[in-house]
Design an enzyme around this catalytic site. Structure first.
Site, PDB file in Angstrom:
ATOM      1  N   THR A 191      -5.683   5.782  18.535  1.00 20.10           N
ATOM      2  CA  THR A 191      -4.978   4.699  18.170  1.00 20.10           C
ATOM      3  C   THR A 191      -3.592   5.122  17.533  1.00 20.10           C
ATOM      4  OG1 THR A 191      -5.950   4.974  15.844  1.00 20.10           O
ATOM      5  CG2 THR A 191      -6.913   3.630  17.255  1.00 20.10           C
ATOM      6  N   SER A 243       1.164  11.804  11.468  1.00 12.29           N
ATOM      7  CA  SER A 243       0.871  11.157  10.371  1.00 12.29           C
ATOM      8  C   SER A 243       0.606  12.083   9.252  1.00 12.29           C
ATOM      9  CB  SER A 243      -0.274  10.124  10.549  1.00 12.29           C
ATOM     10  OG  SER A 243      -0.377   9.099   9.726  1.00 12.29           O
ATOM     11  N   HIS A 244      -0.470  11.612   8.393  1.00  8.09           N
ATOM     12  CA  HIS A 244      -0.855  12.166   7.249  1.00  8.09           C
ATOM     13  C   HIS A 244      -1.667  13.466   7.427  1.00  8.09           C
ATOM     14  CE1 HIS A 244      -3.960   9.906   7.873  1.00  8.09           C
ATOM     15  NE2 HIS A 244      -4.777  10.562   7.191  1.00  8.09           N
ATOM     16  N   ASP A 265       3.556   8.626   3.385  1.00  9.17           N
ATOM     17  CA  ASP A 265       3.133   9.923   4.154  1.00  9.17           C
ATOM     18  C   ASP A 265       3.957  10.518   4.999  1.00  9.17           C
ATOM     19  OD1 ASP A 265       3.292   7.955   6.224  1.00  9.17           O
ATOM     20  OD2 ASP A 265       1.454   8.409   7.503  1.00  9.17           O
ATOM     21  N   ASP A 317       4.959  10.494   8.205  1.00  9.16           N
ATOM     22  CA  ASP A 317       5.952   9.983   9.041  1.00  9.16           C
ATOM     23  C   ASP A 317       6.347   8.760   8.403  1.00  9.16           C
ATOM     24  OD1 ASP A 317       3.621   9.043   9.632  1.00  9.16           O
ATOM     25  OD2 ASP A 317       4.210   7.978  11.418  1.00  9.16           O
ATOM     26  N   ARG A 355       3.126   4.789   6.101  1.00  9.02           N
ATOM     27  CA  ARG A 355       2.114   4.410   5.309  1.00  9.02           C
ATOM     28  C   ARG A 355       2.807   4.336   3.841  1.00  9.02           C
ATOM     29  NH1 ARG A 355      -4.087   6.608   6.798  1.00  9.02           N
ATOM     30  NH2 ARG A 355      -3.766   6.499   9.222  1.00  9.02           N
ATOM     31  N   GLU A 399      -3.497  -3.066   7.702  1.00 10.22           N
ATOM     32  CA  GLU A 399      -4.788  -2.440   7.796  1.00 10.22           C
ATOM     33  C   GLU A 399      -4.968  -1.690   6.778  1.00 10.22           C
ATOM     34  OE1 GLU A 399      -4.155  -0.372  11.461  1.00 10.22           O
ATOM     35  OE2 GLU A 399      -2.988   1.174  10.526  1.00 10.22           O
ATOM     36  N   SER A 405      -5.816   1.226   5.986  1.00  5.10           N
ATOM     37  CA  SER A 405      -5.659   2.379   5.732  1.00  5.10           C
ATOM     38  C   SER A 405      -3.879   2.546   5.112  1.00  5.10           C
ATOM     39  CB  SER A 405      -5.696   3.313   6.949  1.00  5.10           C
ATOM     40  OG  SER A 405      -4.907   2.646   8.048  1.00  5.10           O
TER      41      SER A 405
END
Length: 548
Positions: free
Chosen positions: A45, A148-149, A306, A308, A311, A393, A395
């Site tokens: 994703t 990401s994280h 996070d 990038d 989030r 979302e 997350s």
């Protein structure tokens, strides 16, 4: 959640940290073998992710992906600039070097940060959209180099086409399949220049990402209200790509804000370990966010991003770190009552595993709910055409429209979600945590959890193709089942699993794309005990499906 490590919430010993020189050496030394499934290019994703230590994120992968992107651009007639940004993971800079070698060989007009700095995912989306506004030809697209994280050992590479959002499955499959063909053929058809020649190619241009994004923020957030109210803000970039953005934001808008740390360290030694003892820059994890939570009472509201910066993690009393679902519900409630220029028929987008509290908030306001499968890419059309005001979302990722109702980003933006928490506090005199408690007093308290259960590849395949009639239950935890969904009601897209809904709760089951488990998301509006009953009955019913 599984067993909590004794290291959770603590900083690690030097001996437990990633060996960065060895990680980078493995990026160049290890050669992927496409006959091994875990060593193939695989776009989930959020792009292709892996570790050079596992031969799943190496120079060969990036050269092949970039060659595939160049061919995709040519086939689609995309000939504008390609905006590229990286985060602070150790593998991001080497991957950008590889990308530049291929993009320069193809003569693509590439824009890299003017100071060799880091660039958040939403800034790339914003750059693409602002460049393309009013254009019908010469459109821009972009790449973000980030896992990401994920832990410091990991790398990631994702492509955002001309709509500025995450590429849809048709695009990522085309790029993935082409990249694997190139790998299988020994990369012999990959065009590439030596890096010293590539970086000085006329098509590789330096670009100021910071100034236009920072200057435009007042068009999506009421920055003057935050300044005038003197909201005391704490900000932790968690050593990620937002680290070079928060100081210019604070200075430009005169905010009463403290950046609690501006340290950048590819080992992320300053981080407290996540639940399993691994370092993750997950701003929705109370273990990873221990530092900022401890400082929470020092501020009216605090937030982190996070690596990038797509989030957000919101720290506000009395809750401390807010559950992402709780904050999304507050954000939706506030935005749709405090954006007078937004159209009255704007919808609210949520992924189907996000809290039912959002459904209740939307219904309470008389708005339209658009429920889609997991992944922010599903919100892109609605954000682009102005039919969705918000997409979020569970997350801790979301974005929303500008104050005038036009598109801001089509990728998640953790910076504006943090600033929104400050705006809410400034305009209402109450922080998001206080608003959450007011909402649940009216609409009910949600009890939400996600657990993982074992599933082999055959069982995961069966779950992903499940039809509603294959799930025979008529009741769930004592309540009548009112919906069995294998397609998202908001757009009719397959959810790759099953969602079962009652008046007082629901569960959704989806196979993991990377592990031999399936994920059970569940929520009750009755009690923790009712939530446990939903989880137990869901797991028992799915086990029967596997056995059939």
């Amino acid at each position: 959640m599984a067993n909590i490590s004794p290291l959770a919430g603590k900083t690690l010993d030097q001996s437990q940290l990633t060996d960065i020189p060895a990680l980078v050496a493995a990026y160049y030394d290890r050669k992927p073998d496409v006959s091994v499934p875990t060593q193939r290019v695989s776009f989930g994703t959020s792009g292709h992710r892996g570790s050079s230590f596992h031969t799943s994120f190496n120079e060969g992968h990036i050269l092949a992906i970039c060659e595939a992107i160049c061919r995709y651009r040519k086939a689609e007639g995309i000939d504008g600039p390609l905006f590229i940004g990286i985060d602070s993971h150790a593998l991001s800079a080497p991957a950008q070097r590889s990308a530049i070698e291929v993009f320069a060989a193809h003569g693509i007009d590439v824009r890299i940060d003017q100071n060799d700095g880091y660039t958040p995912t939403p800034v790339i989306s914003h750059a693409i959209l602002t460049y393309n506004k009013g254009r019908t030809t010469g459109l821009a697209d972009g790449v973000v180099v980030t896992p990401s994280h994920n832990p410091p050992t990991d790398g990631g590479f994702k492509y955002n086409p001309t709509n500025g959002g995450p590429a849809d499955t048709a695009v990522t499959k085309a790029i993935q399949d082409m990249a694997n063909e190139l790998l299988a053929d020994g990369l012999k058809d990959v065009k590439r220049l030596p890096y010293d020649e590539a970086k000085n190619a006329p098509s590789i241009k330096r670009y100021d990402y910071v100034t236009p994004y920072v200057a435009d923020l007042e068009n999506v957030i009421d920055m003057a209200a935050i300044r005038d109210a003197g909201v005391k803000i704490g900000i932790d970039p968690l050593g990620g790509a937002a680290v070079g953005y928060w100081k210019p934001i604070v200075e430009k808008y005169g905010l009463n804000a403290t950046i609690v740390s501006d340290v950048v360290d590819p080992q992320f030694a300053f981080m407290t370990a996540d639940w399993d003892g691994q370092i993750r820059m997950d701003c929705s994890s109370p273990y990873a966010m221990a530092r900022l939570i401890k400082m929470g009472e020092d501020f009216d509201v605090a937030f982190a991003n996070d690596t990038d910066a797509d989030r957000h993690g919101i720290v506000a009393m009395p809750d401390g770190l807010m559950n992402p679902n709780h904050y999304l519900a507050v954000a939706v409630s506030y935005l749709f009552q405090n954006r007078p220029e937004w159209k009255p028929d704007l919808g609210v987008g949520k992924t189907l595993v996000s809290s039912g509290l959002i459904d209740r908030v939307v219904a309470d306001m008389g708005r339209k709910l658009v429920e889609v499968p997991v992944g922010l890419k599903w919100f892109v059309p609605g954000l682009m055409d102005g039919s969705l005001g918000f997409g979020g979302e569970e997350s801790a990722g979301a974005t929303f429209l500008r104050r005038d109702g036009s598109v801001w980003t089509t990728d998640k933006d953790g910076l504006i979600l943090g600033l929104l928490a400050a705006e809410i506090t400034a305009k209402t005199g109450k922080n998001p945590s206080q608003h959450y408690h007011e909402i649940i007093a009216r609409l009910g308290t949600p009890y939400y959890a996600r657990i993982d259960a074992a599933a082999n590849p055959e069982q995961k395949a069966k779950l992903s193709k499940l039809a509603p009639e294959q799930f025979p239950l008529e009741e769930l935890a004592g309540d009548k089942i009112i919906a069995k969904l294998t397609k998202a009601p908001g757009n009719g897209a397959a959810i790759g699993g099953l969602k079962v809904v009652t008046e007082n709760g629901w569960f959704a089951a989806r196979p993991s794309g990377t592990e031999d488990v399936y994920k059970i998301y569940a929520e009750s509006f009755k009690s923790p005990e009712h939530l446990k009953a939903i989880q137990d009955e869901a797991q028992a019913a799915i086990s029967k499906v596997f056995a059939s």
